[in-house]
Scaffold this active site. Sequence first.
Site, PDB file in Angstrom:
ATOM      1  N   GLY A 136      51.176  36.137  68.654  1.00  0.00           N
ATOM      2  CA  GLY A 136      50.041  35.258  68.875  1.00  0.00           C
ATOM      3  C   GLY A 136      49.235  35.587  70.113  1.00  0.00           C
ATOM      4  O   GLY A 136      48.258  34.901  70.417  1.00  0.00           O
TER       5      GLY A 136
ATOM      6  N   ASP B 195      32.152  48.821  45.248  1.00  0.00           N
ATOM      7  CA  ASP B 195      32.564  47.439  45.037  1.00  0.00           C
ATOM      8  C   ASP B 195      31.670  46.528  45.874  1.00  0.00           C
ATOM      9  O   ASP B 195      31.495  46.755  47.083  1.00  0.00           O
ATOM     10  CB  ASP B 195      34.031  47.263  45.434  1.00  0.00           C
ATOM     11  CG  ASP B 195      34.612  45.935  45.000  1.00  0.00           C
ATOM     12  OD1 ASP B 195      33.831  44.989  44.762  1.00  0.00           O
ATOM     13  OD2 ASP B 195      35.846  45.830  44.901  1.00  0.00           O
TER      14      ASP B 195
ATOM     15  N   TYR C 123      45.901  45.543  62.800  1.00  0.00           N
ATOM     16  CA  TYR C 123      45.819  45.212  61.373  1.00  0.00           C
ATOM     17  C   TYR C 123      44.637  45.913  60.700  1.00  0.00           C
ATOM     18  O   TYR C 123      43.874  45.300  59.963  1.00  0.00           O
ATOM     19  CB  TYR C 123      45.761  43.695  61.192  1.00  0.00           C
ATOM     20  CG  TYR C 123      46.956  43.020  61.802  1.00  0.00           C
ATOM     21  CD1 TYR C 123      48.205  43.054  61.176  1.00  0.00           C
ATOM     22  CD2 TYR C 123      46.859  42.388  63.047  1.00  0.00           C
ATOM     23  CE1 TYR C 123      49.312  42.473  61.763  1.00  0.00           C
ATOM     24  CE2 TYR C 123      47.969  41.797  63.633  1.00  0.00           C
ATOM     25  CZ  TYR C 123      49.194  41.849  62.982  1.00  0.00           C
ATOM     26  OH  TYR C 123      50.302  41.275  63.569  1.00  0.00           O
TER      27      TYR C 123
ATOM     28  N   LYS D  93      54.221  45.962  62.188  1.00  0.00           N
ATOM     29  CA  LYS D  93      53.248  45.734  61.120  1.00  0.00           C
ATOM     30  C   LYS D  93      51.814  45.774  61.619  1.00  0.00           C
ATOM     31  O   LYS D  93      50.892  46.072  60.857  1.00  0.00           O
ATOM     32  CB  LYS D  93      53.504  44.381  60.447  1.00  0.00           C
ATOM     33  CG  LYS D  93      53.225  43.182  61.355  1.00  0.00           C
ATOM     34  CD  LYS D  93      53.407  41.857  60.640  1.00  0.00           C
ATOM     35  CE  LYS D  93      53.090  40.679  61.563  1.00  0.00           C
ATOM     36  NZ  LYS D  93      53.230  39.381  60.883  1.00  0.00           N
TER      37      LYS D  93
ATOM     38  N   GLU E 172      57.134  39.055  70.390  1.00  0.00           N
ATOM     39  CA  GLU E 172      56.765  40.045  69.374  1.00  0.00           C
ATOM     40  C   GLU E 172      55.252  40.299  69.389  1.00  0.00           C
ATOM     41  O   GLU E 172      54.562  40.065  68.394  1.00  0.00           O
ATOM     42  CB  GLU E 172      57.211  39.563  67.996  1.00  0.00           C
ATOM     43  CG  GLU E 172      58.717  39.336  67.885  1.00  0.00           C
ATOM     44  CD  GLU E 172      59.118  38.538  66.646  1.00  0.00           C
ATOM     45  OE1 GLU E 172      58.212  38.170  65.860  1.00  0.00           O
ATOM     46  OE2 GLU E 172      60.313  38.283  66.471  1.00  0.00           O
TER      47      GLU E 172
ATOM     48  N   TYR F  57      41.705  40.371  55.562  1.00  0.00           N
ATOM     49  CA  TYR F  57      43.089  39.941  55.703  1.00  0.00           C
ATOM     50  C   TYR F  57      43.427  39.351  57.068  1.00  0.00           C
ATOM     51  O   TYR F  57      44.338  38.538  57.188  1.00  0.00           O
ATOM     52  CB  TYR F  57      44.031  41.116  55.418  1.00  0.00           C
ATOM     53  CG  TYR F  57      43.838  41.721  54.055  1.00  0.00           C
ATOM     54  CD1 TYR F  57      43.813  40.920  52.907  1.00  0.00           C
ATOM     55  CD2 TYR F  57      43.675  43.091  53.888  1.00  0.00           C
ATOM     56  CE1 TYR F  57      43.631  41.475  51.656  1.00  0.00           C
ATOM     57  CE2 TYR F  57      43.495  43.646  52.633  1.00  0.00           C
ATOM     58  CZ  TYR F  57      43.473  42.836  51.521  1.00  0.00           C
ATOM     59  OH  TYR F  57      43.288  43.378  50.276  1.00  0.00           O
ATOM     60  N   ASP F  58      42.720  39.784  58.099  1.00  0.00           N
ATOM     61  CA  ASP F  58      43.033  39.317  59.454  1.00  0.00           C
ATOM     62  C   ASP F  58      41.945  38.411  60.010  1.00  0.00           C
ATOM     63  O   ASP F  58      42.008  38.007  61.170  1.00  0.00           O
ATOM     64  CB  ASP F  58      43.247  40.525  60.377  1.00  0.00           C
ATOM     65  CG  ASP F  58      43.929  40.149  61.679  1.00  0.00           C
ATOM     66  OD1 ASP F  58      44.868  39.329  61.652  1.00  0.00           O
ATOM     67  OD2 ASP F  58      43.512  40.665  62.732  1.00  0.00           O
TER      68      ASP F  58
ATOM     69  N   GLY G 254      51.762  42.074  68.962  1.00  0.00           N
ATOM     70  CA  GLY G 254      51.238  43.154  68.136  1.00  0.00           C
ATOM     71  C   GLY G 254      49.851  43.533  68.615  1.00  0.00           C
ATOM     72  O   GLY G 254      49.657  44.546  69.281  1.00  0.00           O
ATOM     73  N   ARG G 255      48.869  42.659  68.314  1.00  0.00           N
ATOM     74  CA  ARG G 255      47.483  42.967  68.669  1.00  0.00           C
ATOM     75  C   ARG G 255      47.297  43.091  70.179  1.00  0.00           C
ATOM     76  O   ARG G 255      46.370  43.769  70.632  1.00  0.00           O
ATOM     77  CB  ARG G 255      46.538  41.922  68.076  1.00  0.00           C
ATOM     78  CG  ARG G 255      46.605  40.558  68.688  1.00  0.00           C
ATOM     79  CD  ARG G 255      45.575  39.604  68.056  1.00  0.00           C
ATOM     80  NE  ARG G 255      46.005  39.147  66.740  1.00  0.00           N
ATOM     81  CZ  ARG G 255      45.369  39.461  65.615  1.00  0.00           C
ATOM     82  NH1 ARG G 255      44.297  40.226  65.642  1.00  0.00           N
ATOM     83  NH2 ARG G 255      45.809  39.008  64.460  1.00  0.00           N
TER      84      ARG G 255
ATOM     85  N   HIS H 138      56.957  31.538  65.698  1.00  0.00           N
ATOM     86  CA  HIS H 138      55.696  32.280  65.751  1.00  0.00           C
ATOM     87  C   HIS H 138      54.579  31.261  65.617  1.00  0.00           C
ATOM     88  O   HIS H 138      54.438  30.629  64.576  1.00  0.00           O
ATOM     89  CB  HIS H 138      55.612  33.317  64.630  1.00  0.00           C
ATOM     90  CG  HIS H 138      54.602  34.398  64.882  1.00  0.00           C
ATOM     91  ND1 HIS H 138      53.283  34.119  65.176  1.00  0.00           N
ATOM     92  CD2 HIS H 138      54.718  35.752  64.904  1.00  0.00           C
ATOM     93  CE1 HIS H 138      52.631  35.253  65.358  1.00  0.00           C
ATOM     94  NE2 HIS H 138      53.470  36.263  65.196  1.00  0.00           N
TER      95      HIS H 138
END
Length: 461
Positions: free
Chosen positions: A235, A351, A379, A65, A269, A322-323, A271-272, A194
């Site tokens: 994390g 916008d 993300y 993700k 896990e 969102y992040d 991600g970043r 997590h």
Amino acid sequence: MKVVEEEQRIRVMEGPWDAVSVIREIVESGQQEDPFYVFDLGEVVARYHKWKATMPRVEPFYAVKCNDDKLLLTTLAALGTGFDCASRAEIETVQQLGVRPERIIFANPAKMASHMRHAAAAGVRTVTFDSETELMKLKQYMPEAKLVIRIRCDAAEAQCPLGIKFGCDPVADAPRLLKLAAVLQLEVVGVSFHVGSGARETAVYARAIHFARALFDMGACVGHVGMRLVDLGGGFPGNHDTSIDEVAEVINEALELHFPERSVQVIAEPGRYFAAAAYTLAAVVHSKREVVSKLEDSDVAETSTMYYINDGVYGSFNCVLYDHQHVVAEPLREHDDEPLLPCSIWGPSCDSLDCVITDTRMPPLAVGEWLVFRDMGAYTLPVASPFNGFPVPRVRAVIDHGLWGIVKELWPLTEGHFMIGGRMTGPQREASPSPPPVLLEPHIPNGQQNHRALFVECALK
């Protein structure tokens, strides 16, 4: 004969270079108008080796993700990582790359029935749960699954807390769920947690591993004698100015204390950690205007500049919303001794929510100048959309020549996937419908390689 798509081209760099110099070369071609990323595959490789050196017991299962760029996934698969998938589409994506089902954990504690049926049919067996409802669904749709109970153990501070949505209480709820799983004749093989995406506390991993040990012992008492997996979740920091040394020390000590037996598999896990620093974004200032406002509690007026760039919060900078990322803009052109003036940076859409940076200071910028944003791999791309008709930035991948000579052997590629070419320049969209490049299996004898810039053509499978 094999046709290779433009989006899969990787430039092999020789001599000294960095992401900013690649951006400068592309911009100076005069043909680039849309925003774009430079993706350094070498950063991913370096981080993989750093991980293995600092946490040798912990197998990384990349969180898809975070960034599902196929080239990133292919690189990680070639290095040997597993994958944390949360949906049918993510499972399909990594399996299309040739990833075996045992290298996938279906780590969504609240799964849709259709996705569960697909996972079962695809051979994915390791799944997480944190509720009675999920156990009942697993009994119905994946009775042969290897279950991992997800507990809640939140970091004191995290960029994105996740415990508010997932994870059962390790003391009040987890023992009861282990008993229910045994009654349903479902096999629980491990414990996951997590601590929160972008966690800023390292001691939380020791607390969570302690909880996991207690649940291993509890599970054995109620019939789950085959518990053998600890999933540390994510994390982990990923920006270029961060390190995993401190968290690795905490994790290694806790594992030796609570899980000294090597029969227990330990995964995480991240991600970043893999994605963030590998991607650098370039966007151009296409408009600006001056605004005058009075300072708070003062009659003094201040002039500020609003800069409008061609990427915004509906594109790459969705990470701001969102992040909770704090992005930093750097002018591509050098501004020696020029004053830093108050300004804000806005996206291209119509916008008013589309504000990238509300208040910062930069040297005066002209329309047509480019800005560079580092640490933009996490993300960003997966959530970006062409809202209001503005394109999602294209990714331009690069790798150092010395590293390429090693990494290319890890991929299922032949010499037919490589060709010698010129500079990687040109617009994001082709000006005319020219035919795609066709590769004719070139042969370059050993010792006679031409040391011009090379392009690696990757057939992503």
